[in-house]
Design a protein around this motif. Structure first.
Motif, PDB file in Angstrom:
ATOM      1  N   GLN A  91       2.040   1.846  -3.631  1.00 46.35           N
ATOM      2  CA  GLN A  91       1.560   2.437  -4.451  1.00 46.35           C
ATOM      3  C   GLN A  91       0.991   4.018  -4.904  1.00 46.35           C
ATOM      4  O   GLN A  91       1.082   4.777  -5.295  1.00 46.35           O
ATOM      5  N   ASN A  92       1.544   4.134  -3.020  1.00 42.13           N
ATOM      6  CA  ASN A  92       1.001   5.775  -2.579  1.00 42.13           C
ATOM      7  C   ASN A  92       2.119   6.388  -3.225  1.00 42.13           C
ATOM      8  O   ASN A  92       2.143   7.873  -3.484  1.00 42.13           O
ATOM      9  N   VAL A  93       3.344   6.071  -2.759  1.00 40.14           N
ATOM     10  CA  VAL A  93       4.493   6.380  -3.515  1.00 40.14           C
ATOM     11  C   VAL A  93       5.123   6.509  -5.107  1.00 40.14           C
ATOM     12  O   VAL A  93       5.295   7.029  -5.499  1.00 40.14           O
ATOM     13  N   THR A 145       0.796  -1.330   0.007  1.00 42.26           N
ATOM     14  CA  THR A 145      -0.340  -0.351  -0.136  1.00 42.26           C
ATOM     15  C   THR A 145       1.054   1.675  -0.210  1.00 42.26           C
ATOM     16  O   THR A 145       0.698   2.622  -0.879  1.00 42.26           O
ATOM     17  N   ARG A 146       1.798   1.799   0.690  1.00 44.40           N
ATOM     18  CA  ARG A 146       2.856   2.350   0.861  1.00 44.40           C
ATOM     19  C   ARG A 146       3.124   2.813  -0.631  1.00 44.40           C
ATOM     20  O   ARG A 146       3.550   4.025  -0.593  1.00 44.40           O
TER      21      ARG A 146
END
Length: 704
Positions: free
Chosen positions: A522-524, A519-520
């Motif tokens: 994807q956000n970065v 998840t991290r």
């Protein structure tokens, strides 16, 4: 002129012979990538993950790290004395298998008397040989007998099944990919000769990429896993064939205008190479953005796939042109292009009619296609409905999956894969009491000095460097949503104990930390990829508005693809969910590869716009490139579909997603949405470049 022609022929021959020599040297590496692949999920965790810290602390409690195999025997009518004798005999033979750490704990009967379980610790130092060890255990246990079923499950059983699946990559997947590309090239070219050149070039690209990846992975510079290995195969053949189709089409076009093949190739190379280089550069830079990932598995895929695209670019822009020059017009037999100054056939056929339709109905076309894609994107609501568990990884019911189901029926489902709690000695008792109160925890016991016999509740815990290890058996299967919720609750509970300095690890904790890291990532990574693509498009098209529009259309296509795939996965293929890495991988491949077709189209549109004006350039670019880009999209979709031959849900999902997304990009976005949008906007699409002003003035004069 004959002297110059002879020199060109000699240069082309030297290039071809040089690449054939490279292919002969690197070819053997194409079948040896499995030797340097690593498929242990724990090895890909972030260094700062709690499960990683727990694993490091847990390593102090054993002489050697182990991965447990769980051999489970089941008789629904009840385990007999003969069954118990067979289990004891098997356990004695298990302990003698190389790689098994003995002595083994005694067999564990189920409370209902219908099952017996043997825990077999396997040395982690065995690496990929864990698969061989598990196969030996399965041979010893034998098959089902007189109503007694036997299965080998647990983390080691699951890893062995994964290794068996990935072993098919070097053979089965490569063969299927070659056959798919061959069939499509025969259909596209309708020539018994021409298909050889792109396929030989793609094979050389793969051999070169495999050699570099093998050497770097063997030197521990990069990490290769089975997933990256499979993607490398289809990516190189798919992208390589795409680049070959674009260059061959431009070469055929120029043969109508030039008498000598080398003159035609020089013009074709100058026209096609910038788009091919921009396309490959976009994919390479997008893939290298995966180096920003906190997951080692994602970081592994980035350089592996980028090496594949770089090798493909190098081969397709040197080896393939030399082959085509040597083949001359005869390479296209029986449809040899003649020097007749004829317009490309596409300008007179179906794609000219499509271009005319776009010109007459530009605004309705881009509005309707946008609405349809947005409607498909609504399926995204189904994408996160379930989570893909470890035992749901396979499209078939493997031995490890069946065994896990048996364990869940007769034991606390987490038996054999407990959560490990590493805690300060002074707080160990309090942490154990707190852990027992967490819903979903079936039992908690400390690790004692003697692990060979049955657990002794009175035995003191083993203390290493002031740390105690507790084992918490979970009530749910270790790869289930319920087990992951329990791990999160367990961590929250033990972290509240003062001075405990607790770390919760184990199989389920690895899955939890992997999903959080995904998840991290994807956000970065997703915003970085978009910025990289925008910069490349702005430099290529020398405009700002066109890149923004192209990225917007690709994002809309990406959302539509995921929405459609979510419905297909859930209601057609009946998959339980998607892997945590799926959205990021799908984004990187769909956006990077999808923007390729827009690059191929818009680079030609810009070239034609300089000569004809923007709106005429849009129509000419669409007509000329329509056939070759559609063929390229079909090739790429078909090659990624080859991933479906591997019985692994995550690769099947990725293959389906890329295939569907590429077809949407090729047939809808590039053929209708982008041309209609560019035609409707007109010269302003090149804002703020000089072409916007020049074409604006030209079209104003025409209107006047």
């Amino acid at each position: 002129m004959s002297g110059r022609g002879g020199r060109v022929t000699l240069v082309a021959l030297a290039v071809v012979l040089g690449w054939l020599l490279v292919g002969a040297v690197t070819g053997p590496f194409a079948g040896r990538l499995g030797e340097v692949a690593t498929n242990d999920s724990a090895a890909f965790l972030p260094a700062d993950a709690e499960a990683t810290r727990a694993q490091e602390l847990s390593g102090r409690f054993v002489d050697r790290q182990t991965t447990p195999a769980l051999v489970v025997y089941e008789r629904t009518s009840g385990i007999t004395d003969a069954d118990r004798q067979r289990v004891a005999a098997d356990a004695a033979r298990f302990a003698e298998v190389p790689g098994v750490i003995g002595p083994l704990p005694p067999p564990i009967p189920s409370q209902d008397g219908q099952a017996v379980q043997v825990v077999v610790p396997i040395d982690d130092g065995e690496g990929e040989r864990i698969g061989t060890t598990v196969e030996r255990l399965r041979d010893i246990a034998g098959g089902d007998r007189d109503g007694l079923t036997v299965d080998v499950a647990g983390p080691a059983g699951l890893l062995a099944d994964l290794i068996e699946v990935f072993s098919a990559i070097d053979g089965t997947l490569l063969l299927v990919t070659l056959c798919v590309v061959l069939v499509i090239l025969l259909v596209v070219y309708r020539s018994p000769v021409l298909w050889i050149f792109p396929l030989l070039s793609a094979g050389t690209s793969f051999a070169l990429a495999a050699a570099f990846v093998h050497l770097l992975a063997d030197a521990d510079v990069i990490t290769l896993n089975g997933q990256a290995q499979g993607i490398l195969t289809v990516l190189v053949f798919g992208a390589g064939t795409d680049y070959a189709l674009l260059l061959v089409a431009r070469y055929r076009e120029e043969l109508h205008r030039h008498a000598r093949p080398w003159d035609a190739m020089r013009t074709a190379w100058k026209g096609a190479a910038p788009a091919i280089i921009a396309s490959g550069g976009t994919v390479i830079l997008s893939l290298l953005c995966l180096l920003l990932s906190s997951l080692n598995s994602n970081r592994a895929l980035g350089p592996v796939a980028a090496i594949g695209i770089a090798a493909t670019l190098l081969v397709m822009l040197t080896f393939l042109p030399a082959l085509l020059v040597l083949g001359g017009r005869w390479a296209f037999w029986p449809r040899r292009p003649r020097e007749d100054e004829a317009e490309p056939q596409a300008e007179q056929g179906m794609w000219r009619r499509i271009a005319g339709f776009v010109a007459r109905r530009a605004r309705p076309v881009w509005l309707v296609t946008s609405v349809l894609l947005a409607a498909l994107a609504l399926g995204l609501t189904q994408l996160g409905a379930t989570t893909l568990g470890q035992s749901d990884l396979f499209t078939q019911r493997t031995d490890s999956v069946v065994g896990q189901e048996v364990i869940a029926r007769h034991y606390p489902a987490g038996t054999g894969s407990p959560a490990t709690i590493l805690v300060d000695q002074r707080a160990a008792r309090q942490v154990a009491e707190v852990a027992r109160t967490v819903p979903g925890v079936a039992a908690v016991r400390p690790v004692t000095g003697d692990r060979a016999g049955p657990p002794d509740p009175a035995a003191p815990p083993r203390v290493v460097d002031g740390t105690v290890q507790l084992e918490a058996t979970l009530a749910d299967p270790p790869d289930s949503d319920g087990a992951e919720r329990t791990i999160r609750d367990l961590r929250a509970a033990v972290h509240r104990v003062p001075g405990a300095n607790a770390a919760v690890g184990g199989f389920t904790a690895i899955n939890v930390d992997t999903a959080a890291a995904a998840t991290r990532d994807q956000n970065v990574i997703i915003p970085v990829v978009l910025v990289v693509i925008a910069i490349i498009l702005a430099l290529l098209l020398r405009a700002l508005l066109a890149p923004i529009l192209l990225i917007a259309t690709v994002l809309l296509s990406f959302a539509a693809t995921l929405g459609l795939c979510a419905l297909v996965f859930r209601h057609v293929l009946d998959f339980p969910g998607v892997d945590a890495s799926f959205p990021l991988f799908a984004f990187v491949f769909l956006v990077a590869l999808g923007i390729d077709y827009n690059i191929f189209l818009m680079s030609r549109v810009r070239e034609e716009s300089v000569r004809r004006g923007t709106r005429a350039g849009v129509l000419a670019g669409l007509a000329v490139t329509g056939g070759v880009i559609t063929s390229a999209g079909i090739v790429l979709a078909a090659t990624f579909s080859a991933l479906a031959v591997l019985p692994l849900v995550v690769l099947v999902e990725l293959g389906v997603a890329v295939a569907v997304g590429v077809l949407i990009d090729t047939i809808v976005v590039r053929s209708l949405l982008v041309p209609a949008l560019a035609y409707d906007i007109g010269p302003r699409v090149w804002w703020p470049g000089r072409l916007a002003r020049a074409n604006g003035e030209r079209e104003a004069r025409r209107a006047g």
